[in-house]
Write an enzyme that holds these catalytic residues in place. Structure first.
Site, mmCIF file in Angstrom:
data_model
loop_
_atom_site.group_PDB
_atom_site.id
_atom_site.type_symbol
_atom_site.label_atom_id
_atom_site.label_comp_id
_atom_site.label_asym_id
_atom_site.label_seq_id
_atom_site.Cartn_x
_atom_site.Cartn_y
_atom_site.Cartn_z
ATOM 1 N N LYS A 7 1.091 41.543 13.293
ATOM 2 C CA LYS A 7 0.655 41.918 14.648
ATOM 3 C C LYS A 7 1.216 40.953 15.683
ATOM 4 C CE LYS A 7 -3.337 44.490 12.921
ATOM 5 N NZ LYS A 7 -3.383 44.165 11.478
ATOM 6 N N ARG A 8 2.506 40.671 15.583
ATOM 7 C CA ARG A 8 3.175 39.782 16.506
ATOM 8 C C ARG A 8 3.616 40.538 17.752
ATOM 9 N NH1 ARG A 8 1.160 36.745 12.924
ATOM 10 N NH2 ARG A 8 2.254 34.964 12.055
#
Lengths: 273, 273
Positions: free
Chosen positions: A93-94
């Site tokens: 979830k960057r």
């Protein structure tokens, strides 16, 4: 891994199961804590026990980086141990400005050789496109997540009745193709999966929220199916912690097989296999 | 670090500068590449040269994790080297379902002892609250980012004319307080800083986009100022890579001092010091 190979694996394994490796030191069996690398030992046993019943593995990076450099070593060893015919997803979830997202892409596609990474869309196009420059690598954009907090912003509606998650789907679909872009669509919002499928008919969905979070496999398949199957349904805790005794791997394998059997019924019903 | 201490540091250093440690192996001086830990050697020299002119340091995690376990070691060594009177920010832009965000909080607040971590709000309340449970630790929520991609979703407008970033501000402000919550507000959107300040009059802003990205310090101070100063203005590349020769640290120090002098003028004009 490209899309054709992923589809072939789904047919071969009669499964569209992704096993989420959310390996939590507080939950793994106590007898593993004396080994040199408990996280890797646990993952190794889980992979051995489940690999015949799934097509993908998805370590969630939070569970590794909380142990610092040692956690990153456990993660890399785990990735190297996963059989080459599996689709591997870094659930990270960057997302950052373009100049920085390039380095996150390096982390997961160069330093480590994941097939895909999950990305949060809040920062827009330049936070996502650096990941799309890699051949046979995938970006999995958060569209509609499985948690309660999804209601806070993802359903915000504009003047034309378009919701934020719908806008995310429409915009991001222009930045990539169904060959390098998937979407996170939570199983806990089965009715919305239908809406998502209408907007992006050809993309694969990574579907969390099945099992511990309460989503239904039948509903997910009913609303999310496309001609390529188009679904990778994830189960983490339901498989990993099916038992916390010496038999944890066996029980995890049995749980994964139980899900695979349900998936096989769906694949046969759909005429996919 | 609590808010009173942060304000005292701003007064003491006559500065609200945050130095962004986006330490890029491709950009640091070549003579450092032969050392055992080039990233740490570079950061050490930068910290020594700039510490009299700033109140905060902000390593962007992307530049560390792309080197695997070794990068995390460089990050930890860097954090340990930063003087205790500095406010430290892990620019990580994390965020996951509540069960998982707890582990990201452990990473940055327990395994490492950062004062603050940046968080992407897309997944809503349960992705943010686990970070707020730590005493004297801060969450810095992405509200209005400095990049071009900010336009893709953050300005989406609902039926009442409320924009997504405004909704993010209003909702998240209820989950924390001005004592444990700040916002990322890009300097490249000076006019919008005014809008943000109206919605959250009492919160600190972390302001990126000054320098290399083109934002103005005067405009930022004009629109973002509050009675506590309320601003941490970040500069990364403009300071770190002021020179790529043997004199890189000296030039970085000079650049930081130049910014500090501009900030001192503002602080005096505002009657803050």
């Amino acid at each position: 891994m490209d899309k054709a190979k992923l589809i072939a694996e789904i047919k071969s394994k009669k499964s569209f199961l992704c096993v989420g490796l959310d390996t939590d030191m507080d939950l793994i069996p106590k007898h593993l804590l004396d080994t040199e690398d408990p996280i890797f030992e646990f993952n190794k046993a889980i992979i051995d026990a489940t690999k015949d019943f799934c097509v993908a593995y998805k370590p969630n990076i939070a569970f590794y980086e909380c142990h610092g450099p040692k956690g990153w070593e456990s993660l890399k060893k785990t990735l190297d141990y996963i059989p080459k015919d599996k689709f591997t997803i870094a659930d990270a979830k960057r997302g950052d400005i373009g100049n920085t997202s390039r380095y996150y892409a390096k982390t997961f596609f160069e330093y480590m050789d994941f097939d895909a990474v999950t990305i949060a869309p809040y920062m827009g196009e330049d936070s996502i496109t650096p990941f799309l420059e890699y051949k046979d690598k995938w970006v999995i954009v958060l569209a509609l997540t499985s948690n309660k907090g999804a209601l806070d912003f993802q359903f915000m509606t504009d003047m034309n009745g378009e919701k934020l998650y719908e806008r995310v789907l429409k915009k991001t679909a222009k930045w990539g193709t169904p060959e390098n872009l998937m979407y996170v669509v939570g199983a806990t919002r089965a009715e919305s999966i239908k809406t998502v499928r209408k907007i992006v008919p050809n993309h694969f969905f990574l579907v969390p929220g099945f099992g511990a979070q309460g989503g239904s496999l039948i509903d997910t398949a009913q609303y999310g199916w496309n001609d390529d199957c188009g679904l990778l349904v994830n189960s983490s805790r339901g498989i990993l912690y099916a038992s916390n005794g010496e038999d944890f791997a066996q029980k995890a394998g049995e749980k994964a097989q139980e899900i695979q059997k349900q998936m096989e019924v769906i694949l046969v019903e759909k005429g996919f296999i």
